[in-house]
Design an enzyme around this catalytic site. Structure first.
Site, mmCIF file in Angstrom:
data_model
loop_
_atom_site.group_PDB
_atom_site.id
_atom_site.type_symbol
_atom_site.label_atom_id
_atom_site.label_comp_id
_atom_site.label_asym_id
_atom_site.label_seq_id
_atom_site.Cartn_x
_atom_site.Cartn_y
_atom_site.Cartn_z
ATOM 1 N NE ARG A 180 36.971 3.720 57.126
ATOM 2 C CZ ARG A 180 36.959 3.735 55.789
ATOM 3 N NH1 ARG A 180 36.137 4.559 55.145
ATOM 4 N NH2 ARG A 180 37.769 2.954 55.118
ATOM 5 C CB CYS A 238 39.310 9.519 51.430
ATOM 6 S SG CYS A 238 39.171 9.043 49.683
#
Length: 283
Positions: A180, A238
């Protein structure tokens, strides 16, 4: 005080509960924060069995505000969070132990919020419920209301501009999975990639195969290899501020203070004016 507690240590504390209470000490309040990204609600699992006396706290509804421009898990309203904690029996002088199903992310979110709002004694059950070998209960406790009043500011908190500044002048760690970070895949947010200048540091690498945190010296070595040094401010983000709290906890275990960009990628990627980097390199 260490920010984590082992299952055996917690069992010992709970076993001495009557002695502690008679001596004027207060046994820890237990909070069950079972949660999985994209997974089923944690309440049915809690009702099927939890640590005796533990109170269930819903991460999506009680440890986060409504999703929107501030990301998928913006910080909750402080007054509402305080009311939730008081209903769970949390007082200013009550130790608190939080746990989840074993991944540690939900528990870390509760740990971070309590510490950020000034509670001095909060620990995460290392390894979560999976590490517990004692009895479980299906009874829903009704604790006496606590007196905890949250006062934000005890831990570092950044907005998007602060995260960008830390990426330029300090060290900004990206706690998401490496794929990601690189932008190879993005299953949740509108854009893949990372904040320019951020360093990939998946928080899954802070724990062993059982979900327990690595030793403090091992974590310190890991973060040093990623660029942590005494002359750099450190921050973490995050996807939506949940697994980032887990990495802040790992840094705390290693003796490294770190701020959290709570809006994280889910906030950053919603703003088309924010730059996006892709690939394995920070820039």
């Amino acid at each position: 005080m260490k920010p984590i507690i082992t299952a055996s240590e917690l069992a010992s504390e709970l076993a001495s509960e009557l002695v502690s209470e008679s001596a004027g000490a207060r046994p820890p309040v237990l909070l069950d924060v079972r949660w999985e990204l994209g997974g089923p609600p944690g309440l049915p699992a809690y009702e099927a069995g939890h640590l005796p006396g533990a109170v269930y706290v819903d991460l999506d509804a009680e440890l986060a505000g409504p999703p929107g421009s501030g990301g998928r898990h913006p910080l909750p309203d402080v007054a509402a969070f305080g009311a939730t904690m008081r209903r769970a029996g949390v007082s200013a002088d009550t130790p608190v132990v939080v746990y989840d199903g074993g991944l540690g992310w939900g528990a870390a979110r509760a740990w971070w919020l309590l510490r950020w709002t000034g509670h001095p004694d909060v620990r995460v059950l290392d390894g979560g419920l999976a590490a517990w070998t004692g009895e479980l209960s299906t009874e829903t406790p009704k604790p006496e209301p606590g007196d905890f009043v949250p006062v934000p500011g005890a831990l570092g908190l950044l907005d998007a501009d602060g995260a960008a500044g830390t990426a330029d002048s300090g060290l900004l760690l990206d706690a998401r999975a490496a794929e990601r970070y690189r932008g190879d895949v993005e299953p949740i947010d509108p854009v893949g990639g990372h904040i320019p200048g951020a360093v990939s540091a998946p928080t899954t690498q802070n724990v062993d195969e059982d979900g327990r945190f690595l030793p403090a010296e091992t974590l310190a070595a890991r973060f040093a290899a990623l660029g942590v040094s005494e002359d750099k401010e450190v921050a973490v983000y995050c996807g939506s501020g949940v697994s980032g709290a887990h990495e802040v906890l790992a840094l705390e275990i290693a003796g490294i203070p770190a701020a959290l960009y709570a809006g994280s990628w889910s906030e950053w990627s919603r703003d088309p004016a924010r730059p996006v980097a892709k690939g394995p390199d920070p820039k």
